[in-house]
Design a protein around this motif. Structure first.
Motif, mmCIF file in Angstrom:
data_model
loop_
_atom_site.group_PDB
_atom_site.id
_atom_site.type_symbol
_atom_site.label_atom_id
_atom_site.label_comp_id
_atom_site.label_asym_id
_atom_site.label_seq_id
_atom_site.Cartn_x
_atom_site.Cartn_y
_atom_site.Cartn_z
ATOM 1 N N VAL A 78 0.854 -1.181 0.000
ATOM 2 C CA VAL A 78 0.000 0.000 0.000
ATOM 3 C C VAL A 78 0.891 1.232 0.000
ATOM 4 C CG1 VAL A 78 -1.779 1.301 1.236
ATOM 5 C CG2 VAL A 78 -1.797 -1.209 1.321
ATOM 6 N N ALA A 79 0.643 2.124 -0.956
ATOM 7 C CA ALA A 79 1.338 3.414 -1.012
ATOM 8 C C ALA A 79 0.301 4.511 -0.819
ATOM 9 C CB ALA A 79 2.055 3.587 -2.346
ATOM 10 N N ILE A 80 0.556 5.387 0.144
ATOM 11 C CA ILE A 80 -0.360 6.485 0.439
ATOM 12 C C ILE A 80 0.365 7.799 0.236
ATOM 13 C CG2 ILE A 80 -1.767 7.600 2.217
ATOM 14 C CD1 ILE A 80 -1.038 4.107 2.913
ATOM 15 N N LEU A 81 -0.203 8.650 -0.598
ATOM 16 C CA LEU A 81 0.341 9.990 -0.812
ATOM 17 C C LEU A 81 -0.502 10.965 -0.004
ATOM 18 C CD1 LEU A 81 1.150 8.327 -3.434
ATOM 19 C CD2 LEU A 81 1.482 10.543 -4.458
ATOM 20 N N THR A 82 0.143 11.735 0.862
ATOM 21 C CA THR A 82 -0.575 12.664 1.718
ATOM 22 C C THR A 82 0.361 13.764 2.210
ATOM 23 O OG1 THR A 82 -1.971 12.870 3.695
ATOM 24 C CG2 THR A 82 -0.148 11.297 3.813
ATOM 25 N N ASP A 83 -0.223 14.878 2.600
ATOM 26 C CA ASP A 83 0.551 15.927 3.256
ATOM 27 C C ASP A 83 0.121 16.068 4.720
ATOM 28 O OD1 ASP A 83 -1.942 17.072 2.938
ATOM 29 O OD2 ASP A 83 -1.218 18.899 1.959
ATOM 30 N N LYS A 84 -0.672 15.105 5.200
ATOM 31 C CA LYS A 84 -1.185 15.120 6.572
ATOM 32 C C LYS A 84 -0.337 14.215 7.466
ATOM 33 C CE LYS A 84 -4.940 17.347 5.175
ATOM 34 N NZ LYS A 84 -4.424 18.348 4.269
ATOM 35 N N LYS A 85 0.303 14.812 8.456
ATOM 36 C CA LYS A 85 1.152 14.035 9.380
ATOM 37 C C LYS A 85 0.350 13.004 10.170
ATOM 38 C CE LYS A 85 5.362 15.368 8.820
ATOM 39 N NZ LYS A 85 6.273 14.427 8.211
ATOM 40 N N TRP A 86 -0.884 13.335 10.550
ATOM 41 C CA TRP A 86 -1.669 12.396 11.347
ATOM 42 C C TRP A 86 -1.992 11.138 10.538
ATOM 43 C CZ3 TRP A 86 -6.639 10.947 10.020
ATOM 44 C CH2 TRP A 86 -7.323 11.771 9.110
ATOM 45 N N ILE A 87 -2.185 11.273 9.246
ATOM 46 C CA ILE A 87 -2.416 10.086 8.400
ATOM 47 C C ILE A 87 -1.141 9.256 8.333
ATOM 48 C CG2 ILE A 87 -2.898 9.288 6.046
ATOM 49 C CD1 ILE A 87 -4.821 11.680 5.782
ATOM 50 N N GLU A 88 -0.010 9.923 8.210
ATOM 51 C CA GLU A 88 1.273 9.223 8.185
ATOM 52 C C GLU A 88 1.489 8.419 9.464
ATOM 53 O OE1 GLU A 88 5.945 10.358 7.450
ATOM 54 O OE2 GLU A 88 4.396 11.745 6.752
ATOM 55 N N HIS A 89 1.129 8.980 10.611
ATOM 56 C CA HIS A 89 1.266 8.263 11.889
ATOM 57 C C HIS A 89 0.368 7.024 11.924
ATOM 58 C CE1 HIS A 89 3.921 11.182 13.649
ATOM 59 N NE2 HIS A 89 3.051 12.166 13.511
ATOM 60 N N ILE A 90 -0.854 7.158 11.433
ATOM 61 C CA ILE A 90 -1.767 6.011 11.398
ATOM 62 C C ILE A 90 -1.221 4.911 10.489
ATOM 63 C CG2 ILE A 90 -4.053 5.241 10.606
ATOM 64 C CD1 ILE A 90 -5.113 7.962 11.657
ATOM 65 N N VAL A 91 -0.692 5.294 9.331
ATOM 66 C CA VAL A 91 -0.131 4.308 8.398
ATOM 67 C C VAL A 91 1.054 3.588 9.037
ATOM 68 C CG1 VAL A 91 1.055 4.019 6.181
ATOM 69 C CG2 VAL A 91 -0.983 5.472 6.337
ATOM 70 N N ASN A 92 1.890 4.300 9.753
ATOM 71 C CA ASN A 92 3.035 3.671 10.430
ATOM 72 C C ASN A 92 2.575 2.644 11.460
ATOM 73 O OD1 ASN A 92 4.941 5.080 8.919
ATOM 74 N ND2 ASN A 92 5.038 6.761 10.386
ATOM 75 N N ILE A 93 1.496 2.948 12.167
ATOM 76 C CA ILE A 93 0.951 1.995 13.139
ATOM 77 C C ILE A 93 0.358 0.787 12.414
ATOM 78 C CG2 ILE A 93 -0.889 1.660 14.850
ATOM 79 C CD1 ILE A 93 -0.393 4.648 15.657
ATOM 80 N N GLU A 94 -0.431 1.042 11.354
ATOM 81 C CA GLU A 94 -1.023 -0.059 10.585
ATOM 82 C C GLU A 94 0.056 -0.955 9.985
ATOM 83 O OE1 GLU A 94 -3.509 2.048 7.800
ATOM 84 O OE2 GLU A 94 -5.282 1.770 9.056
ATOM 85 N N ASP A 95 1.170 -0.376 9.561
ATOM 86 C CA ASP A 95 2.261 -1.160 8.984
ATOM 87 C C ASP A 95 2.825 -2.141 10.008
ATOM 88 O OD1 ASP A 95 4.111 -1.807 6.852
ATOM 89 O OD2 ASP A 95 5.646 -0.710 7.972
ATOM 90 N N LYS A 96 2.835 -1.748 11.261
ATOM 91 C CA LYS A 96 3.320 -2.644 12.325
ATOM 92 C C LYS A 96 2.280 -3.718 12.671
ATOM 93 C CE LYS A 96 6.461 0.674 14.498
ATOM 94 N NZ LYS A 96 6.480 1.691 13.481
ATOM 95 N N ILE A 97 1.002 -3.367 12.597
ATOM 96 C CA ILE A 97 -0.066 -4.312 12.933
ATOM 97 C C ILE A 97 -0.251 -5.348 11.826
ATOM 98 C CG2 ILE A 97 -2.560 -4.536 13.322
ATOM 99 C CD1 ILE A 97 -2.425 -1.751 14.685
ATOM 100 N N PHE A 98 -0.319 -4.872 10.573
ATOM 101 C CA PHE A 98 -0.547 -5.760 9.432
ATOM 102 C C PHE A 98 0.796 -6.097 8.783
ATOM 103 C CE2 PHE A 98 -4.358 -3.011 9.773
ATOM 104 C CZ PHE A 98 -5.263 -3.980 10.149
ATOM 105 N N LYS A 99 1.535 -6.993 9.421
ATOM 106 C CA LYS A 99 2.907 -7.307 9.028
ATOM 107 C C LYS A 99 3.024 -7.921 7.627
ATOM 108 C CE LYS A 99 4.380 -7.893 13.793
ATOM 109 N NZ LYS A 99 5.211 -6.760 13.975
ATOM 110 N N SER A 100 1.950 -8.531 7.130
ATOM 111 C CA SER A 100 2.021 -9.148 5.804
ATOM 112 C C SER A 100 1.864 -8.133 4.673
ATOM 113 C CB SER A 100 0.946 -10.230 5.670
ATOM 114 O OG SER A 100 -0.339 -9.648 5.739
ATOM 115 N N ILE A 101 1.505 -6.887 5.004
ATOM 116 C CA ILE A 101 1.321 -5.836 4.006
ATOM 117 C C ILE A 101 2.399 -4.781 4.210
ATOM 118 C CG2 ILE A 101 -0.235 -4.091 3.065
ATOM 119 C CD1 ILE A 101 -2.560 -5.660 4.339
ATOM 120 N N ASP A 102 3.119 -4.478 3.148
ATOM 121 C CA ASP A 102 4.155 -3.444 3.183
ATOM 122 C C ASP A 102 3.490 -2.098 2.881
ATOM 123 O OD1 ASP A 102 6.594 -2.210 3.343
ATOM 124 O OD2 ASP A 102 7.433 -3.152 1.560
ATOM 125 N N MET A 103 3.443 -1.199 3.877
ATOM 126 C CA MET A 103 2.780 0.097 3.728
ATOM 127 C C MET A 103 3.788 1.223 3.877
ATOM 128 S SD MET A 103 -0.605 -0.276 6.052
ATOM 129 C CE MET A 103 -1.540 -1.769 6.109
#
Length: 121
Positions: A78-103
């Motif tokens: 999953v690649a997410i393009l954003t200028d919102k830091k809060w979205i970036e923080h959520i994606v970083n957490i999801e990347d740790k939770i969903f280990k089989s998906i590279d985000m």
């Protein structure tokens, strides 16, 4: 509002969003994802978030139905393009939770880098 876009990857579900996500928006993306999973086996997601003002409750219900029916095991990257830091923080957490998906998050102007990431370049 959600709009499907072409990033020239057959197994990619690519879209850009702005404003509030509706049930129709969610259904569109999830139907494209189902179709591409049946055709390719696994998919990549490309999300360009121009602005975000929320999600309709009915859109969340659509997403939960999809997750119950299809799951997430068919999503590779999953690649997410954003200028919102809060979205970036959520994606970083999801990347740790969903280990089989590279985000990974990218700045809005880094579309070519995001596509290269999905292609494994």
């Amino acid at each position: 509002m959600l709009e499907m876009i072409d990033i020239e990857m057959d197994n990619a579900v690519a879209f850009q969003m702005s404003g509030k996500i509706t049930e129709g928006d969610m259904a569109l993306v999830l139907n494209v994802a189902k179709e591409k999973i049946s055709r390719y086996g696994s998919i990549m997601l490309f999300e360009k978030i121009n602005s975000f003002s929320g999600v309709e409750f009915s859109a969340l219900i659509e997403e939960f139905k999809y997750l119950f029916d299809v799951g997430i095991s068919n999503i590779d990257k999953v690649a997410i393009l954003t200028d919102k830091k809060w979205i970036e923080h959520i994606v970083n957490i999801e990347d740790k939770i969903f280990k089989s998906i590279d985000m990974k998050c990218f700045a809005l102007e880094e579309q070519s880098q995001a596509i290269a990431f999905l292609k494994g370049l």
